[in-house]
Design an enzyme around this catalytic site. Structure first.
Site, PDB file in Angstrom:
ATOM      1  N   ASN A   1      83.702  -6.910  28.784  1.00  0.00           N
ATOM      2  CA  ASN A   1      84.369  -5.955  29.692  1.00  0.00           C
ATOM      3  C   ASN A   1      85.465  -6.609  30.540  1.00  0.00           C
ATOM      4  OD1 ASN A   1      83.131  -3.545  29.011  1.00  0.00           O
ATOM      5  ND2 ASN A   1      81.347  -3.944  30.295  1.00  0.00           N
TER       6      ASN A   1
ATOM      7  N   MET B   1      73.440  -5.391  26.434  1.00  0.00           N
ATOM      8  CA  MET B   1      74.725  -5.164  25.749  1.00  0.00           C
ATOM      9  C   MET B   1      75.739  -6.257  26.066  1.00  0.00           C
ATOM     10  SD  MET B   1      75.097  -1.176  25.311  1.00  0.00           S
ATOM     11  CE  MET B   1      73.673  -0.144  24.974  1.00  0.00           C
ATOM     12  N   HIS B   2      75.325  -7.249  26.843  1.00  0.00           N
ATOM     13  CA  HIS B   2      76.149  -8.437  27.103  1.00  0.00           C
ATOM     14  C   HIS B   2      77.559  -8.084  27.587  1.00  0.00           C
ATOM     15  CE1 HIS B   2      72.802  -9.787  24.731  1.00  0.00           C
ATOM     16  NE2 HIS B   2      73.281  -9.222  23.657  1.00  0.00           N
ATOM     17  N   CYS B   3      77.696  -6.960  28.308  1.00  0.00           N
ATOM     18  CA  CYS B   3      79.007  -6.495  28.805  1.00  0.00           C
ATOM     19  C   CYS B   3      79.989  -6.211  27.665  1.00  0.00           C
ATOM     20  CB  CYS B   3      79.633  -7.493  29.786  1.00  0.00           C
ATOM     21  SG  CYS B   3      78.679  -7.707  31.266  1.00  0.00           S
ATOM     22  N   VAL B   4      79.456  -5.919  26.484  1.00  0.00           N
ATOM     23  CA  VAL B   4      80.336  -5.499  25.370  1.00  0.00           C
ATOM     24  C   VAL B   4      79.893  -4.088  24.968  1.00  0.00           C
ATOM     25  CG1 VAL B   4      81.433  -6.276  23.212  1.00  0.00           C
ATOM     26  CG2 VAL B   4      80.268  -7.931  24.651  1.00  0.00           C
TER      27      VAL B   4
END
Ligand SMILES: Cc1ncc(COP(=O)(O)O)c(C=O)c1O
Length: 404
Positions: free
Chosen positions: A115, A359-362
Protein backbone atom coordinates in the site's frame (compact mmCIF):
# COMPACT_ATOMS: atom_id res chain seq x y z
CA UNK A 1 26.43 -20.13 7.11
CA UNK A 2 25.84 -17.07 9.28
CA UNK A 3 25.11 -19.06 12.45
CA UNK A 4 28.04 -17.43 14.29
CA UNK A 5 26.17 -14.08 13.97
CA UNK A 6 23.25 -15.40 16.05
CA UNK A 7 25.29 -14.52 19.14
CA UNK A 8 24.96 -10.82 18.19
CA UNK A 9 21.17 -10.83 18.63
CA UNK A 10 19.84 -10.76 22.23
CA UNK A 11 16.56 -12.55 21.47
CA UNK A 12 18.46 -15.41 19.82
CA UNK A 13 20.64 -15.87 22.92
CA UNK A 14 17.62 -16.94 25.01
CA UNK A 15 17.66 -20.52 26.27
CA UNK A 16 14.72 -21.34 24.04
CA UNK A 17 14.74 -18.79 21.22
CA UNK A 18 11.78 -18.55 18.86
CA UNK A 19 12.11 -19.42 15.18
CA UNK A 20 11.69 -15.80 14.09
CA UNK A 21 10.46 -15.87 10.49
CA UNK A 22 8.77 -12.46 10.21
CA UNK A 23 11.79 -10.66 8.80
CA UNK A 24 9.94 -9.17 5.85
CA UNK A 25 7.99 -7.16 8.44
CA UNK A 26 10.85 -6.35 10.77
CA UNK A 27 14.24 -7.91 11.41
CA UNK A 28 15.85 -8.52 14.80
CA UNK A 29 18.49 -6.02 16.00
CA UNK A 30 22.06 -6.80 16.99
CA UNK A 31 23.66 -5.56 20.22
CA UNK A 32 25.53 -2.81 18.40
CA UNK A 33 22.26 -1.16 17.28
CA UNK A 34 20.68 -1.42 20.72
CA UNK A 35 23.87 -0.08 22.36
CA UNK A 36 23.98 2.89 19.98
CA UNK A 37 20.38 3.84 20.80
CA UNK A 38 21.03 3.48 24.54
CA UNK A 39 24.24 5.44 24.30
CA UNK A 40 22.43 8.40 22.70
CA UNK A 41 20.10 8.73 25.68
CA UNK A 42 22.76 7.98 28.27
CA UNK A 43 25.70 9.94 26.89
CA UNK A 44 24.78 12.56 24.26
CA UNK A 45 21.04 13.33 24.46
CA UNK A 46 21.21 16.47 22.31
CA UNK A 47 19.70 17.58 19.00
CA UNK A 48 21.50 17.40 15.67
CA UNK A 49 22.16 20.24 13.23
CA UNK A 50 21.14 23.05 15.60
CA UNK A 51 22.79 23.65 18.98
CA UNK A 52 26.57 23.88 19.26
CA UNK A 53 27.20 22.34 22.69
CA UNK A 54 29.08 19.05 23.04
CA UNK A 55 26.02 16.77 23.05
CA UNK A 56 24.59 18.40 19.94
CA UNK A 57 27.91 18.52 18.08
CA UNK A 58 28.47 14.84 18.77
CA UNK A 59 25.01 14.02 17.36
CA UNK A 60 25.56 16.26 14.29
CA UNK A 61 28.87 14.55 13.53
CA UNK A 62 27.33 11.09 13.87
CA UNK A 63 24.41 12.11 11.62
CA UNK A 64 26.82 13.22 8.89
CA UNK A 65 28.84 10.03 9.21
CA UNK A 66 25.65 7.96 9.02
CA UNK A 67 24.52 9.77 5.86
CA UNK A 68 27.94 9.10 4.36
CA UNK A 69 27.80 5.36 5.10
CA UNK A 70 24.31 5.08 3.59
CA UNK A 71 25.46 6.95 0.49
CA UNK A 72 28.39 4.53 0.17
CA UNK A 73 26.16 1.48 0.68
CA UNK A 74 23.91 2.52 -2.22
CA UNK A 75 26.63 4.21 -4.29
CA UNK A 76 24.97 7.64 -4.23
CA UNK A 77 26.88 10.46 -5.93
CA UNK A 78 26.45 12.93 -3.08
CA UNK A 79 26.00 12.51 0.65
CA UNK A 80 23.27 15.20 0.53
CA UNK A 81 21.14 12.88 -1.58
CA UNK A 82 20.34 10.80 1.52
CA UNK A 83 17.28 11.93 3.48
CA UNK A 84 16.31 10.53 6.87
CA UNK A 85 12.61 9.70 7.09
CA UNK A 86 10.52 7.75 9.55
CA UNK A 87 9.92 4.77 7.24
CA UNK A 88 9.69 3.74 3.59
CA UNK A 89 6.07 4.93 3.52
CA UNK A 90 7.17 8.44 4.47
CA UNK A 91 9.87 8.31 1.75
CA UNK A 92 7.42 7.25 -0.97
CA UNK A 93 4.94 9.93 0.12
CA UNK A 94 7.71 12.54 -0.08
CA UNK A 95 8.35 11.54 -3.69
CA UNK A 96 4.70 11.35 -4.73
CA UNK A 97 3.63 14.55 -2.99
CA UNK A 98 6.83 16.49 -3.46
CA UNK A 99 6.95 16.36 -7.27
CA UNK A 100 4.77 18.50 -9.53
CA UNK A 101 2.04 16.77 -11.49
CA UNK A 102 -0.25 17.65 -14.34
CA UNK A 103 -3.65 16.13 -14.85
CA UNK A 104 -3.36 12.89 -16.88
CA UNK A 105 0.34 12.37 -16.15
CA UNK A 106 0.77 8.59 -16.20
CA UNK A 107 2.29 6.69 -13.26
CA UNK A 108 2.91 2.96 -13.65
CA UNK A 109 3.12 0.48 -10.77
CA UNK A 110 2.96 -3.33 -10.69
CA UNK A 111 -0.14 -5.24 -9.59
CA UNK A 112 1.55 -6.44 -6.37
CA UNK A 113 2.60 -3.25 -4.61
CA UNK A 114 2.58 -2.70 -0.87
CA UNK A 115 0.00 0.00 0.00
CA UNK A 116 2.94 2.37 0.60
CA UNK A 117 3.62 2.39 -3.13
CA UNK A 118 0.00 2.27 -4.22
CA UNK A 119 -2.02 4.51 -1.93
CA UNK A 120 0.03 7.73 -2.52
CA UNK A 121 -0.54 7.33 -6.27
CA UNK A 122 -4.24 6.54 -5.82
CA UNK A 123 -4.47 9.63 -3.64
CA UNK A 124 -2.86 11.78 -6.36
CA UNK A 125 -5.28 10.29 -8.87
CA UNK A 126 -8.22 11.16 -6.61
CA UNK A 127 -7.00 14.67 -5.74
CA UNK A 128 -5.13 15.87 -8.84
CA UNK A 129 -6.31 13.63 -11.67
CA UNK A 130 -3.02 11.87 -12.46
CA UNK A 131 -3.53 8.63 -14.36
CA UNK A 132 -2.30 5.67 -12.29
CA UNK A 133 -2.04 2.47 -14.29
CA UNK A 134 -1.19 -1.05 -13.21
CA UNK A 135 1.13 -3.37 -15.14
CA UNK A 136 -0.18 -6.91 -14.73
CA UNK A 137 2.31 -9.63 -13.78
CA UNK A 138 2.53 -13.07 -15.32
CA UNK A 139 0.32 -15.73 -13.72
CA UNK A 140 3.14 -16.74 -11.36
CA UNK A 141 3.64 -13.10 -10.21
CA UNK A 142 6.89 -12.66 -12.15
CA UNK A 143 7.26 -9.38 -14.02
CA UNK A 144 5.83 -9.26 -17.53
CA UNK A 145 8.28 -7.11 -19.45
CA UNK A 146 6.15 -7.16 -22.64
CA UNK A 147 3.13 -5.89 -20.71
CA UNK A 148 5.37 -3.15 -19.29
CA UNK A 149 6.67 -2.17 -22.75
CA UNK A 150 3.10 -2.03 -23.99
CA UNK A 151 2.01 0.14 -21.03
CA UNK A 152 4.90 2.55 -21.69
CA UNK A 153 4.04 2.73 -25.35
CA UNK A 154 0.33 3.31 -24.57
CA UNK A 155 1.22 6.15 -22.20
CA UNK A 156 3.72 7.69 -24.66
CA UNK A 157 4.64 11.27 -23.79
CA UNK A 158 2.29 11.22 -20.79
CA UNK A 159 4.46 8.66 -18.97
CA UNK A 160 6.01 10.58 -16.06
CA UNK A 161 6.81 8.01 -13.40
CA UNK A 162 7.45 4.30 -13.05
CA UNK A 163 7.26 3.42 -9.36
CA UNK A 164 7.81 -0.23 -8.49
CA UNK A 165 8.90 -2.47 -5.66
CA UNK A 166 12.32 -4.01 -6.18
CA UNK A 167 11.25 -7.19 -4.37
CA UNK A 168 7.63 -7.91 -3.48
CA UNK A 169 6.74 -8.35 0.19
CA UNK A 170 3.85 -10.61 -0.79
CA UNK A 171 5.92 -13.25 -2.57
CA UNK A 172 9.64 -12.34 -2.60
CA UNK A 173 9.64 -12.02 -6.40
CA UNK A 174 12.19 -9.53 -7.74
CA UNK A 175 11.37 -6.95 -10.40
CA UNK A 176 13.99 -6.43 -13.15
CA UNK A 177 14.54 -2.79 -12.21
CA UNK A 178 17.60 -2.18 -14.38
CA UNK A 179 15.76 -3.31 -17.51
CA UNK A 180 12.65 -1.37 -16.46
CA UNK A 181 14.64 1.83 -15.85
CA UNK A 182 16.28 1.58 -19.28
CA UNK A 183 12.89 1.37 -20.99
CA UNK A 184 11.37 4.13 -18.81
CA UNK A 185 14.25 6.46 -19.72
CA UNK A 186 13.35 6.12 -23.43
CA UNK A 187 10.18 7.98 -22.41
CA UNK A 188 12.01 10.45 -20.14
CA UNK A 189 10.06 9.06 -17.21
CA UNK A 190 11.34 9.07 -13.63
CA UNK A 191 11.93 5.77 -11.87
CA UNK A 192 11.20 5.35 -8.18
CA UNK A 193 12.08 2.08 -6.46
CA UNK A 194 10.48 0.78 -3.31
CA UNK A 195 13.54 -0.96 -1.90
CA UNK A 196 12.01 -1.99 1.43
CA UNK A 197 12.44 -5.70 0.61
CA UNK A 198 15.63 -5.53 -1.47
CA UNK A 199 18.01 -3.32 0.51
CA UNK A 200 18.27 -5.74 3.49
CA UNK A 201 18.94 -8.72 1.23
CA UNK A 202 21.00 -7.72 -1.78
CA UNK A 203 23.53 -5.18 -2.98
CA UNK A 204 21.65 -2.15 -4.32
CA UNK A 205 23.61 0.27 -6.50
CA UNK A 206 21.46 3.21 -7.56
CA UNK A 207 23.85 4.23 -10.37
CA UNK A 208 23.99 0.76 -11.83
CA UNK A 209 20.20 0.42 -11.67
CA UNK A 210 19.80 3.79 -13.42
CA UNK A 211 16.99 4.94 -11.13
CA UNK A 212 15.96 8.31 -9.66
CA UNK A 213 14.61 7.52 -6.19
CA UNK A 214 15.07 4.67 -3.70
CA UNK A 215 12.91 4.30 -0.59
CA UNK A 216 14.16 2.04 2.19
CA UNK A 217 13.23 1.00 5.65
CA UNK A 218 15.78 0.64 8.46
CA UNK A 219 13.68 -1.65 10.63
CA UNK A 220 13.98 -4.28 7.88
CA UNK A 221 17.76 -3.78 7.82
CA UNK A 222 18.43 -4.60 11.48
CA UNK A 223 18.04 -0.92 12.37
CA UNK A 224 15.64 0.86 14.74
CA UNK A 225 11.90 1.01 14.18
CA UNK A 226 10.60 4.40 13.13
CA UNK A 227 13.58 4.98 10.82
CA UNK A 228 13.61 4.98 7.04
CA UNK A 229 15.39 6.75 4.26
CA UNK A 230 15.10 8.18 0.80
CA UNK A 231 17.80 8.52 -1.82
CA UNK A 232 17.08 10.80 -4.76
CA UNK A 233 19.10 12.31 -7.58
CA UNK A 234 20.22 15.76 -6.46
CA UNK A 235 18.87 17.50 -9.58
CA UNK A 236 15.40 16.13 -8.78
CA UNK A 237 15.64 16.75 -5.04
CA UNK A 238 16.62 20.37 -5.69
CA UNK A 239 13.27 20.93 -7.39
CA UNK A 240 11.19 18.86 -5.02
CA UNK A 241 8.72 20.34 -2.55
CA UNK A 242 9.02 19.39 1.12
CA UNK A 243 6.06 17.64 2.72
CA UNK A 244 7.35 18.43 6.21
CA UNK A 245 7.93 22.20 6.08
CA UNK A 246 9.17 23.71 9.35
CA UNK A 247 12.30 23.87 11.49
CA UNK A 248 15.55 23.26 9.55
CA UNK A 249 13.77 23.16 6.18
CA UNK A 250 14.50 26.85 5.50
CA UNK A 251 17.69 28.91 5.51
CA UNK A 252 15.66 31.89 6.69
CA UNK A 253 12.10 33.14 6.89
CA UNK A 254 10.34 36.51 6.95
CA UNK A 255 6.71 37.30 7.69
CA UNK A 256 5.94 37.01 4.01
CA UNK A 257 8.72 34.98 2.39
CA UNK A 258 11.29 32.28 2.93
CA UNK A 259 14.45 30.75 1.52
CA UNK A 260 14.34 26.96 1.37
CA UNK A 261 17.30 24.93 2.61
CA UNK A 262 19.11 22.71 0.17
CA UNK A 263 18.52 18.93 0.29
CA UNK A 264 18.57 17.00 2.55
CA UNK A 265 17.66 19.62 5.21
CA UNK A 266 14.66 20.84 3.21
CA UNK A 267 13.01 17.46 3.75
CA UNK A 268 13.87 16.88 7.41
CA UNK A 269 11.53 19.27 9.22
CA UNK A 270 11.46 19.29 13.01
CA UNK A 271 13.67 17.60 15.58
CA UNK A 272 14.69 14.17 14.35
CA UNK A 273 14.79 10.69 15.77
CA UNK A 274 18.43 11.08 16.84
CA UNK A 275 18.54 7.85 18.82
CA UNK A 276 17.17 6.20 15.70
CA UNK A 277 19.80 7.82 13.50
CA UNK A 278 22.60 6.64 15.80
CA UNK A 279 21.06 3.16 15.76
CA UNK A 280 20.86 3.42 11.97
CA UNK A 281 24.58 4.19 11.80
CA UNK A 282 25.29 0.98 13.72
CA UNK A 283 22.90 -1.02 11.50
CA UNK A 284 24.54 0.30 8.33
CA UNK A 285 27.97 -0.60 9.74
CA UNK A 286 26.69 -4.07 10.53
CA UNK A 287 25.08 -4.69 7.15
CA UNK A 288 27.99 -3.15 5.22
CA UNK A 289 30.36 -5.71 6.76
CA UNK A 290 28.24 -8.62 5.49
CA UNK A 291 28.43 -10.22 2.06
CA UNK A 292 24.88 -9.57 0.84
CA UNK A 293 25.27 -11.97 -2.10
CA UNK A 294 25.93 -14.71 0.44
CA UNK A 295 22.87 -13.59 2.44
CA UNK A 296 20.75 -13.93 -0.70
CA UNK A 297 22.12 -17.43 -1.34
CA UNK A 298 21.51 -18.43 2.28
CA UNK A 299 17.89 -17.22 2.11
CA UNK A 300 17.27 -19.16 -1.08
CA UNK A 301 18.69 -22.28 0.53
CA UNK A 302 16.27 -21.84 3.45
CA UNK A 303 13.40 -21.22 1.05
CA UNK A 304 14.19 -24.41 -0.85
CA UNK A 305 13.95 -26.37 2.40
CA UNK A 306 10.52 -24.87 3.29
CA UNK A 307 9.26 -25.25 -0.25
CA UNK A 308 10.26 -28.90 -0.53
CA UNK A 309 8.26 -29.79 2.61
CA UNK A 310 5.02 -27.98 1.67
CA UNK A 311 5.03 -27.96 -2.13
CA UNK A 312 2.93 -31.06 -2.75
CA UNK A 313 0.59 -30.84 0.23
CA UNK A 314 -3.14 -30.59 -0.54
CA UNK A 315 -4.69 -27.36 0.73
CA UNK A 316 -1.42 -25.35 0.64
CA UNK A 317 -0.73 -23.15 -2.36
CA UNK A 318 2.55 -21.22 -2.63
CA UNK A 319 2.14 -17.65 -3.95
CA UNK A 320 4.56 -16.92 -6.79
CA UNK A 321 6.81 -19.23 -8.78
CA UNK A 322 7.17 -22.84 -7.63
CA UNK A 323 10.96 -22.43 -7.94
CA UNK A 324 12.09 -21.18 -4.51
CA UNK A 325 15.16 -19.48 -5.97
CA UNK A 326 12.81 -16.93 -7.58
CA UNK A 327 11.27 -15.96 -4.23
CA UNK A 328 14.31 -14.85 -2.22
CA UNK A 329 13.68 -15.52 1.48
CA UNK A 330 9.89 -15.40 1.28
CA UNK A 331 7.55 -18.38 1.34
CA UNK A 332 3.98 -17.13 1.37
CA UNK A 333 1.10 -19.58 1.17
CA UNK A 334 -2.66 -19.57 0.66
CA UNK A 335 -4.49 -22.08 2.85
CA UNK A 336 -7.69 -23.59 1.57
CA UNK A 337 -10.65 -22.81 3.87
CA UNK A 338 -8.38 -22.00 6.82
CA UNK A 339 -7.84 -18.54 8.27
CA UNK A 340 -4.11 -17.74 8.13
CA UNK A 341 -4.29 -15.90 11.50
CA UNK A 342 -5.44 -19.09 13.27
CA UNK A 343 -2.44 -21.01 11.96
CA UNK A 344 -0.05 -18.16 12.80
CA UNK A 345 -1.21 -18.16 16.43
CA UNK A 346 -0.94 -21.95 16.62
CA UNK A 347 2.58 -21.91 15.11
CA UNK A 348 3.78 -19.51 17.79
CA UNK A 349 2.02 -21.17 20.72
CA UNK A 350 2.76 -24.79 19.77
CA UNK A 351 6.14 -24.56 18.11
CA UNK A 352 7.61 -21.11 18.86
CA UNK A 353 7.50 -20.17 15.18
CA UNK A 354 6.76 -16.50 14.43
CA UNK A 355 5.39 -15.69 10.98
CA UNK A 356 3.08 -13.08 9.45
CA UNK A 357 -0.53 -13.69 8.47
CA UNK A 358 -3.05 -11.53 6.64
CA UNK A 359 -2.85 -9.42 3.52
CA UNK A 360 0.59 -7.90 4.20
CA UNK A 361 -0.71 -4.45 3.09
CA UNK A 362 -1.16 -5.80 -0.45
CA UNK A 363 -4.98 -5.82 -0.24
CA UNK A 364 -5.29 -4.98 -3.94
CA UNK A 365 -3.73 -8.30 -5.00
CA UNK A 366 -6.01 -10.33 -2.71
CA UNK A 367 -9.13 -8.31 -3.60
CA UNK A 368 -8.43 -8.76 -7.31
CA UNK A 369 -8.40 -12.53 -6.77
CA UNK A 370 -11.31 -12.48 -4.31
CA UNK A 371 -9.21 -14.17 -1.61
CA UNK A 372 -10.33 -13.02 1.82
CA UNK A 373 -8.49 -15.44 4.10
CA UNK A 374 -5.10 -13.77 3.60
CA UNK A 375 -1.86 -15.68 3.37
CA UNK A 376 0.67 -17.07 5.81
CA UNK A 377 4.15 -15.71 5.15
CA UNK A 378 7.47 -17.03 6.46
CA UNK A 379 10.44 -14.82 5.67
CA UNK A 380 13.99 -15.80 6.52
CA UNK A 381 17.10 -13.76 7.13
CA UNK A 382 20.78 -14.29 7.68
CA UNK A 383 20.45 -15.61 11.27
CA UNK A 384 17.79 -18.24 10.47
CA UNK A 385 18.71 -21.91 10.26
CA UNK A 386 17.52 -24.87 8.23
CA UNK A 387 16.13 -26.45 11.41
CA UNK A 388 13.96 -23.37 12.01
CA UNK A 389 12.42 -23.32 8.54
CA UNK A 390 11.93 -27.11 8.66
CA UNK A 391 10.10 -26.69 11.98
CA UNK A 392 7.87 -24.04 10.38
CA UNK A 393 7.07 -26.13 7.32
CA UNK A 394 6.48 -29.43 9.14
CA UNK A 395 4.26 -27.83 11.81
CA UNK A 396 2.26 -26.06 9.11
CA UNK A 397 1.73 -29.31 7.20
CA UNK A 398 0.62 -31.11 10.38
CA UNK A 399 -1.88 -28.35 11.15
CA UNK A 400 -3.32 -28.26 7.65
CA UNK A 401 -3.65 -32.04 7.54
CA UNK A 402 -5.34 -32.07 10.96
CA UNK A 403 -7.80 -29.32 10.03
CA UNK A 404 -8.34 -30.28 6.39
C1 LIG B 1 7.61 -3.73 -0.19
C2 LIG B 1 7.33 -2.83 0.97
N1 LIG B 1 7.16 -1.53 0.74
C3 LIG B 1 6.91 -0.66 1.73
C4 LIG B 1 6.77 -1.09 3.02
C5 LIG B 1 6.49 -0.11 4.09
O1 LIG B 1 7.61 0.06 4.87
P1 LIG B 1 7.60 1.00 6.16
O2 LIG B 1 6.93 0.24 7.22
O3 LIG B 1 9.04 1.27 6.41
O4 LIG B 1 6.86 2.22 5.79
C6 LIG B 1 6.91 -2.45 3.31
C7 LIG B 1 6.72 -2.95 4.68
O5 LIG B 1 6.45 -4.10 4.93
C8 LIG B 1 7.20 -3.34 2.26
O6 LIG B 1 7.36 -4.63 2.48
Amino acid sequence: MFSNLREDFPTLRDDNPPAYLDNACMTLRPDSVIDAIKSYYEKTPGCGGRSVHRYAMSVSRKMSACRRSISELFNAREVGEIIFTKNATHSLNQVAKGLSWNKDDVVLTTDREHNSNLVPWLQLEEEFGIDHRVVRSNDDNTFDISAFEEACSDAGNSLKMVSMSHVGNLDGVATPIKEIAKIAKDYDAMVCVDGAQSTPHMKVDVQDLGIDFLAFSLHKMMGPSGMGGLWGRMELLENMRSITAGGSTVQTSNYDSLVWSKPPDRFEGGLGNYAGILGTAAAIDYISAIDLDAVHEHEIKLNKVMTSVIRDVNGIDIIGPSDASKRGGICSVLLENIDAHDIAIMLDEAAGVMVRSGMHCVHSWFNDRKVNTGSLRASGYLYNTEDEVKLFAETLVEAVEALG
